[in-house]
Write an enzyme that holds these catalytic residues in place. Structure first.
Site, PDB file in Angstrom:
ATOM      1  N   SER A   7     -47.450  10.437  21.994  1.00 28.01           N
ATOM      2  CA  SER A   7     -48.243  11.675  21.974  1.00 28.01           C
ATOM      3  C   SER A   7     -47.500  12.771  22.712  1.00 28.01           C
ATOM      4  O   SER A   7     -47.289  12.679  23.928  1.00 28.01           O
ATOM      5  CB  SER A   7     -49.599  11.439  22.634  1.00 28.01           C
ATOM      6  N   HIS A  32     -47.332  11.805  17.383  1.00 27.01           N
ATOM      7  CA  HIS A  32     -48.783  11.996  17.491  1.00 27.01           C
ATOM      8  C   HIS A  32     -49.044  13.367  18.114  1.00 27.01           C
ATOM      9  O   HIS A  32     -48.613  13.634  19.248  1.00 27.01           O
ATOM     10  CB  HIS A  32     -49.403  10.879  18.327  1.00 27.01           C
ATOM     11  N   ASP A  34     -51.739  16.210  19.237  1.00 19.09           N
ATOM     12  CA  ASP A  34     -53.139  16.358  19.639  1.00 19.09           C
ATOM     13  C   ASP A  34     -53.570  17.820  19.645  1.00 19.09           C
ATOM     14  O   ASP A  34     -53.118  18.607  20.484  1.00 19.09           O
ATOM     15  CB  ASP A  34     -53.321  15.780  21.049  1.00 19.09           C
ATOM     16  N   MET A  36     -56.554  20.455  20.216  1.00 15.92           N
ATOM     17  CA  MET A  36     -57.839  20.564  20.929  1.00 15.92           C
ATOM     18  C   MET A  36     -58.317  22.006  20.947  1.00 15.92           C
ATOM     19  O   MET A  36     -57.525  22.921  21.171  1.00 15.92           O
ATOM     20  CB  MET A  36     -57.671  20.094  22.375  1.00 15.92           C
ATOM     21  N   HIS A  65     -53.883  14.746  15.146  1.00 19.83           N
ATOM     22  CA  HIS A  65     -55.203  14.313  15.603  1.00 19.83           C
ATOM     23  C   HIS A  65     -56.014  15.553  15.980  1.00 19.83           C
ATOM     24  O   HIS A  65     -55.758  16.180  17.008  1.00 19.83           O
ATOM     25  CB  HIS A  65     -55.007  13.384  16.815  1.00 19.83           C
ATOM     26  N   MET A  67     -58.987  17.302  17.419  1.00 19.85           N
ATOM     27  CA  MET A  67     -60.178  17.198  18.270  1.00 19.85           C
ATOM     28  C   MET A  67     -60.818  18.577  18.276  1.00 19.85           C
ATOM     29  O   MET A  67     -60.809  19.302  19.281  1.00 19.85           O
ATOM     30  CB  MET A  67     -59.765  16.750  19.680  1.00 19.85           C
ATOM     31  N   MET A 136     -60.741   5.831  19.784  1.00 16.57           N
ATOM     32  CA  MET A 136     -60.438   6.432  21.088  1.00 16.57           C
ATOM     33  C   MET A 136     -60.723   5.415  22.182  1.00 16.57           C
ATOM     34  O   MET A 136     -61.845   4.911  22.291  1.00 16.57           O
ATOM     35  CB  MET A 136     -61.287   7.689  21.314  1.00 16.57           C
ATOM     36  N   GLY A 144     -53.321  10.682  30.108  1.00 18.07           N
ATOM     37  CA  GLY A 144     -53.242  10.088  31.438  1.00 18.07           C
ATOM     38  C   GLY A 144     -54.502   9.433  31.957  1.00 18.07           C
ATOM     39  O   GLY A 144     -54.622   9.178  33.157  1.00 18.07           O
ATOM     40  N   ASP A 174     -55.848   5.066  20.698  1.00 14.41           N
ATOM     41  CA  ASP A 174     -55.427   6.306  21.332  1.00 14.41           C
ATOM     42  C   ASP A 174     -56.062   6.476  22.711  1.00 14.41           C
ATOM     43  O   ASP A 174     -57.267   6.687  22.826  1.00 14.41           O
ATOM     44  CB  ASP A 174     -55.806   7.483  20.422  1.00 14.41           C
ATOM     45  N   GLY A 175     -55.210   6.384  23.735  1.00 10.72           N
ATOM     46  CA  GLY A 175     -55.643   6.671  25.097  1.00 10.72           C
ATOM     47  C   GLY A 175     -55.422   5.514  26.055  1.00 10.72           C
ATOM     48  O   GLY A 175     -55.910   4.407  25.830  1.00 10.72           O
ATOM     49  N   GLY A 196     -48.879   8.420  25.344  1.00  9.44           N
ATOM     50  CA  GLY A 196     -48.440   9.706  25.879  1.00  9.44           C
ATOM     51  C   GLY A 196     -47.683   9.516  27.179  1.00  9.44           C
ATOM     52  O   GLY A 196     -46.456   9.485  27.217  1.00  9.44           O
TER      53      GLY A 196
END
Ligand code: DX5
Ligand code: ZN
Length: 215
Positions: A7, A32, A34, A36, A65, A67, A136, A144, A174-175, A196
């Site tokens: 990520s 990946h 992200d 947002m 992705h 969000m 998720m 993090g 993811d995460g 990430g």
């Protein structure tokens, strides 16, 4: 073998060219990315303009992705920017089936992401129409964070739902993925590991990607 999707949210934005070069030279499979909007999640990252730069910097799969609220308003812009996979959140869509069709008609792979509180059963009726489920394993919005252990149960449930119907759907996690928990995630039935901080904050990101790939 797992698909590894670093990520870029955790990358050094002052040095994106070098970060992309590093990923290109590594065993990473997907970028990946992200997106947002500050509404669906309490953070704002980047949009199609930056995806366009990443597209130019790699021939690897651009896994976007979203969000964001009302993702249907932006699907075309992300296609134009160069997204290969477009993942939208079940919690952000009133007409999820229509939005999935839109993504596929635009020529992208369709992904559906579910937040930690959303049961995998809610995917049952659209599972045959999609290419990726993004589970998720943290609350979306920030890199993090720590992996939520209950995700392992959700992976197993989803794996069963997919295999029982012999569907061709990838499970993306993811995460909070780390070198320590990646094996249990893959053993539970995941196909794609997003990472990430584990990749970009490592002393040797290329070696870390290789280690994830070798699990
Ligand atoms: C969270 C993002 C993730 C995040 C993962 O909202 O969707 O992709 O960047 O970062 P790590 O691997 O650091 O948890
Ligand atoms: Zn993500």
């Amino acid at each position: 073998m797992a698909i590894i999707a670093p990520s870029l949210l955790a990358s050094n934005f002052l040095n994106l060219e070098a970060e992309c070069k590093m990923l290109n030279e590594s065993q990473a499979d997907w970028f990946h990315l992200d997106v947002m909007d500050g509404r669906f999640v309490p953070n704002i990252s980047f949009g199609p303009m930056l995806i366009e730069f990443f597209r130019k910097a790699t021939t690897k799969v651009c896994d976007v992705h979203l969000m964001i609220e009302e993702p249907e308003k932006y699907a075309e812009a992300f296609k134009k920017a160069g997204a290969d996979n477009l993942t939208i959140h079940i919690e952000a869509c009133r007409n999820l089936h229509r939005n999935i069709q839109q993504i596929k008609e635009l020529g992208m792979k369709a992904g559906v992401a579910v937040n930690p509180h959303t049961p995998v059963e809610s995917l049952k009726d659209i599972l045959a129409d999609i290419d990726i489920v993004c589970l998720m394993s943290v609350n979306p919005g920030f890199g993090g964070q720590s992996f939520i252990p209950y995700t392992l149960t959700k992976i197993k449930e989803l794996r069963k739902m997919i295999d029982e119907r012999s569907l061709n759907v990838k499970i993306e996690i993811d995460g909070g993925v780390t070198l320590a928990n990646a094996k249990s995630i893959l053993d539970a039935g995941a196909d794609v590991l997003v990472a990430g901080n584990t990749v970009f904050k490592a002393a040797d990101p290329i070696a870390t990607i290789a280690q994830l790939k070798a699990i």
